[in-house]
Motif scaffolding. Sequence first.
Motif, PDB file in Angstrom:
ATOM      1  N   PHE A 112       6.322   5.343 -21.151  1.00  0.00           N
ATOM      2  CA  PHE A 112       6.728   4.524 -20.007  1.00  0.00           C
ATOM      3  C   PHE A 112       5.705   4.694 -18.899  1.00  0.00           C
ATOM      4  CE2 PHE A 112       8.708   8.603 -19.053  1.00  0.00           C
ATOM      5  CZ  PHE A 112       8.512   8.752 -17.690  1.00  0.00           C
ATOM      6  N   GLN A 113       5.734   3.786 -17.963  1.00  0.00           N
ATOM      7  CA  GLN A 113       4.823   3.826 -16.823  1.00  0.00           C
ATOM      8  C   GLN A 113       5.568   3.476 -15.545  1.00  0.00           C
ATOM      9  OE1 GLN A 113       0.452   2.516 -16.481  1.00  0.00           O
ATOM     10  NE2 GLN A 113       1.523   0.643 -15.904  1.00  0.00           N
ATOM     11  N   LEU A 114       5.293   4.237 -14.505  1.00  0.00           N
ATOM     12  CA  LEU A 114       5.737   3.908 -13.156  1.00  0.00           C
ATOM     13  C   LEU A 114       4.513   3.490 -12.364  1.00  0.00           C
ATOM     14  CD1 LEU A 114       8.143   6.898 -12.447  1.00  0.00           C
ATOM     15  CD2 LEU A 114       8.816   4.507 -12.603  1.00  0.00           C
ATOM     16  N   VAL A 115       4.584   2.350 -11.696  1.00  0.00           N
ATOM     17  CA  VAL A 115       3.435   1.853 -10.945  1.00  0.00           C
ATOM     18  C   VAL A 115       3.936   1.156  -9.687  1.00  0.00           C
ATOM     19  CG1 VAL A 115       3.397  -0.292 -12.303  1.00  0.00           C
ATOM     20  CG2 VAL A 115       1.335   0.441 -11.087  1.00  0.00           C
ATOM     21  N   GLU A 116       3.192   1.317  -8.616  1.00  0.00           N
ATOM     22  CA  GLU A 116       3.587   0.628  -7.376  1.00  0.00           C
ATOM     23  C   GLU A 116       3.458  -0.868  -7.564  1.00  0.00           C
ATOM     24  OE1 GLU A 116       0.561   0.389  -4.061  1.00  0.00           O
ATOM     25  OE2 GLU A 116      -0.228   2.149  -5.116  1.00  0.00           O
ATOM     26  N   LEU A 117       4.267  -1.611  -6.820  1.00  0.00           N
ATOM     27  CA  LEU A 117       4.212  -3.061  -6.887  1.00  0.00           C
ATOM     28  C   LEU A 117       2.999  -3.575  -6.130  1.00  0.00           C
ATOM     29  CD1 LEU A 117       7.970  -3.970  -6.387  1.00  0.00           C
ATOM     30  CD2 LEU A 117       6.631  -4.198  -8.479  1.00  0.00           C
ATOM     31  N   PRO A 118       2.533  -4.787  -6.427  1.00  0.00           N
ATOM     32  CA  PRO A 118       1.395  -5.351  -5.696  1.00  0.00           C
ATOM     33  C   PRO A 118       1.660  -5.393  -4.194  1.00  0.00           C
ATOM     34  CG  PRO A 118       1.871  -6.662  -7.647  1.00  0.00           C
ATOM     35  CD  PRO A 118       2.986  -5.668  -7.508  1.00  0.00           C
ATOM     36  N   PRO A 119       0.609  -5.380  -3.381  1.00  0.00           N
ATOM     37  CA  PRO A 119       0.773  -5.345  -1.911  1.00  0.00           C
ATOM     38  C   PRO A 119       1.611  -6.483  -1.343  1.00  0.00           C
ATOM     39  CG  PRO A 119      -1.506  -4.891  -2.529  1.00  0.00           C
ATOM     40  CD  PRO A 119      -0.808  -5.311  -3.781  1.00  0.00           C
ATOM     41  N   SER A 120       1.681  -7.616  -2.042  1.00  0.00           N
ATOM     42  CA  SER A 120       2.445  -8.752  -1.517  1.00  0.00           C
ATOM     43  C   SER A 120       3.947  -8.584  -1.678  1.00  0.00           C
ATOM     44  CB  SER A 120       2.004 -10.031  -2.234  1.00  0.00           C
ATOM     45  OG  SER A 120       2.227  -9.921  -3.635  1.00  0.00           O
ATOM     46  N   SER A 121       4.395  -7.570  -2.422  1.00  0.00           N
ATOM     47  CA  SER A 121       5.832  -7.391  -2.666  1.00  0.00           C
ATOM     48  C   SER A 121       6.535  -6.877  -1.418  1.00  0.00           C
ATOM     49  CB  SER A 121       6.044  -6.405  -3.809  1.00  0.00           C
ATOM     50  OG  SER A 121       5.431  -6.872  -4.990  1.00  0.00           O
ATOM     51  N   PRO A 122       7.785  -7.270  -1.193  1.00  0.00           N
ATOM     52  CA  PRO A 122       8.540  -6.788  -0.020  1.00  0.00           C
ATOM     53  C   PRO A 122       8.716  -5.271  -0.057  1.00  0.00           C
ATOM     54  CG  PRO A 122       9.633  -8.657  -1.048  1.00  0.00           C
ATOM     55  CD  PRO A 122       8.561  -8.234  -1.981  1.00  0.00           C
ATOM     56  N   PRO A 124      10.163  -1.763   2.541  1.00  0.00           N
ATOM     57  CA  PRO A 124      10.835  -1.394   3.797  1.00  0.00           C
ATOM     58  C   PRO A 124       9.823  -0.936   4.843  1.00  0.00           C
ATOM     59  CG  PRO A 124      11.164   0.294   2.128  1.00  0.00           C
ATOM     60  CD  PRO A 124      10.493  -0.852   1.442  1.00  0.00           C
ATOM     61  N   GLN A 125      10.209  -1.110   6.115  1.00  0.00           N
ATOM     62  CA  GLN A 125       9.304  -0.770   7.209  1.00  0.00           C
ATOM     63  C   GLN A 125       9.432   0.677   7.660  1.00  0.00           C
ATOM     64  OE1 GLN A 125       7.028  -3.098   8.178  1.00  0.00           O
ATOM     65  NE2 GLN A 125       7.937  -4.169   6.428  1.00  0.00           N
ATOM     66  N   ILE A 126      10.362   1.413   7.088  1.00  0.00           N
ATOM     67  CA  ILE A 126      10.536   2.819   7.443  1.00  0.00           C
ATOM     68  C   ILE A 126      10.235   3.683   6.223  1.00  0.00           C
ATOM     69  CG2 ILE A 126      12.206   2.389   9.274  1.00  0.00           C
ATOM     70  CD1 ILE A 126      14.433   3.010   7.348  1.00  0.00           C
ATOM     71  N   THR A 127       9.918   4.951   6.467  1.00  0.00           N
ATOM     72  CA  THR A 127       9.448   5.826   5.384  1.00  0.00           C
ATOM     73  C   THR A 127      10.573   6.239   4.464  1.00  0.00           C
ATOM     74  OG1 THR A 127       7.671   6.658   6.788  1.00  0.00           O
ATOM     75  CG2 THR A 127       8.258   7.977   4.869  1.00  0.00           C
ATOM     76  N   TYR A 128      11.679   6.782   5.028  1.00  0.00           N
ATOM     77  CA  TYR A 128      12.771   7.266   4.190  1.00  0.00           C
ATOM     78  C   TYR A 128      13.732   6.122   3.948  1.00  0.00           C
ATOM     79  CZ  TYR A 128      16.051  10.484   2.063  1.00  0.00           C
ATOM     80  OH  TYR A 128      16.864  11.121   1.162  1.00  0.00           O
ATOM     81  N   ALA A 129      13.540   5.420   2.820  1.00  0.00           N
ATOM     82  CA  ALA A 129      14.332   4.236   2.484  1.00  0.00           C
ATOM     83  C   ALA A 129      14.213   4.010   0.985  1.00  0.00           C
ATOM     84  CB  ALA A 129      13.821   3.028   3.275  1.00  0.00           C
ATOM     85  N   ASP A 130      14.816   2.935   0.498  1.00  0.00           N
ATOM     86  CA  ASP A 130      14.690   2.580  -0.913  1.00  0.00           C
ATOM     87  C   ASP A 130      13.401   1.793  -1.107  1.00  0.00           C
ATOM     88  OD1 ASP A 130      17.088   3.776  -1.519  1.00  0.00           O
ATOM     89  OD2 ASP A 130      18.265   1.942  -1.334  1.00  0.00           O
ATOM     90  N   HIS A 131      12.376   2.479  -1.622  1.00  0.00           N
ATOM     91  CA  HIS A 131      11.067   1.856  -1.829  1.00  0.00           C
ATOM     92  C   HIS A 131      10.940   1.394  -3.279  1.00  0.00           C
ATOM     93  CE1 HIS A 131       9.089   2.936   2.027  1.00  0.00           C
ATOM     94  NE2 HIS A 131      10.018   3.873   2.020  1.00  0.00           N
ATOM     95  N   PRO A 132      10.544   0.145  -3.507  1.00  0.00           N
ATOM     96  CA  PRO A 132      10.484  -0.369  -4.883  1.00  0.00           C
ATOM     97  C   PRO A 132       9.252   0.119  -5.633  1.00  0.00           C
ATOM     98  CG  PRO A 132       9.732  -2.047  -3.354  1.00  0.00           C
ATOM     99  CD  PRO A 132      10.190  -0.884  -2.515  1.00  0.00           C
ATOM    100  N   CYS A 133       9.411   0.287  -6.931  1.00  0.00           N
ATOM    101  CA  CYS A 133       8.275   0.483  -7.829  1.00  0.00           C
ATOM    102  C   CYS A 133       8.645  -0.121  -9.173  1.00  0.00           C
ATOM    103  CB  CYS A 133       7.891   1.954  -7.953  1.00  0.00           C
ATOM    104  SG  CYS A 133       9.073   2.974  -8.849  1.00  0.00           S
TER     105      CYS A 133
END
Length: 410
Positions: A112-122, A124-133
């Motif tokens: 399996f692979q975990l990778v950040e989404l492309p920069p255009s993806s929505p 959150p504007q705060i650090t401690y939040a639900d961040h997508p990958c």
Amino acid sequence: MALNLTRRLKLSSLDHGELDCFLNSLITDSTRERRIFGEGSIDCFGDQIRTTRAKSGTFTKIEWCDARDKPGADAFIRDLSEAMSAAPATIMRRVIFVPRPFLGALRIDNGFQLVELPPSSPRPQITYADHPCLLEFLVNPSANKAVTEYRTEQEFTRLLAFLAVILGPGIKGPPLPTKHWVLVQDDNGSHTSVFAQQGYWHEELWPDRDKHGFSHHDCGPVPRLPEQRFYTDPLPFDAFPVPDSLENSWRAFACLDPKETARFLRAAYWYRASHNLISVSASLSFSAYVFAIEALCGRMPDGEKCETCLRPRENSATRSFTEFLDRYGGVPAGEAPEWWSKAKDWFYDKRSKIVHGSDLLRADSEAAHLVFSHLHSDDVHMRRLLARFCQAALINWLRAPDRAHICVVK
């Protein structure tokens, strides 16, 4: 007169979850009929297929209702065989969420692979939040769409459970499509209340693929921390790290036999549930941590019976729980062994009282945000302590064949 297809289908060798999906894909809800009897049930799928299930839900018999229609029965067996077969593995993708920004990419044994989404993806504007990958994983598709969906969801759930135990329960799947009141702030700082549906939508993924089918990206590696530091020290807030032992944990998980895998996944379910339940009930969250440990610890062998209650002395659920924590959890740093021995008994006693309706944690029985008693603080401390030791015990159980201590928590 019906044709019994049980032997021809080799029913005992089939995945009964996939079989259920296949049968349901053949009909509409209006053509399914169920009759319940003492030790199981009989399901009729349309006019031609009748199945018998045990009380556990597994199939024990499959019949073709019209014995004269042998070509129809042969076609059904052929379609079922094709649906149960597996094509070469393909990559499936799901967005998951982690509690800090996910930066970079991580691939484990081409499984399996975990990778950040492309920069255009929505994001959150705060650090401690639900961040997508993006989670990418292998699935062997079926000729039947419903069976492929079942296999995909099974593998996704399995991976999410594993990652939640190893990396922390803040890892989540996609939000349920339910609606809530939310506050929306415009550019002028004004707020509006909107009744909106939960969900995360992204239109763009990494367009290129490597030779294995995973996303080809220009991201660097995910930050790694030494195992002991990951599990004992505060984690950085600017990026989501992983322990340097992640590969070892994954290989240990992959080597579990089916019964051990089922036990671990039950434990992981309760461990994840405890995190999700804290906003609903501190008592339920606390109990779920105990359930997670109970899923792995089993029961003690039978011994002599108590003269008063006639229950086996050596079959004590409390003893089984405390000995499991002793073996796989260790002792909190800086705490006396005598205190820890009493704390373990308190964990299980409190769980029993909550489950049987005779007690609650104070956060559920008082206005916790207004009552700052030392008793409430003790409850919070004990719940957090149990959470840390629950994770340690699950990892220690998983990591070594001899179940030696690996992970140490403070």
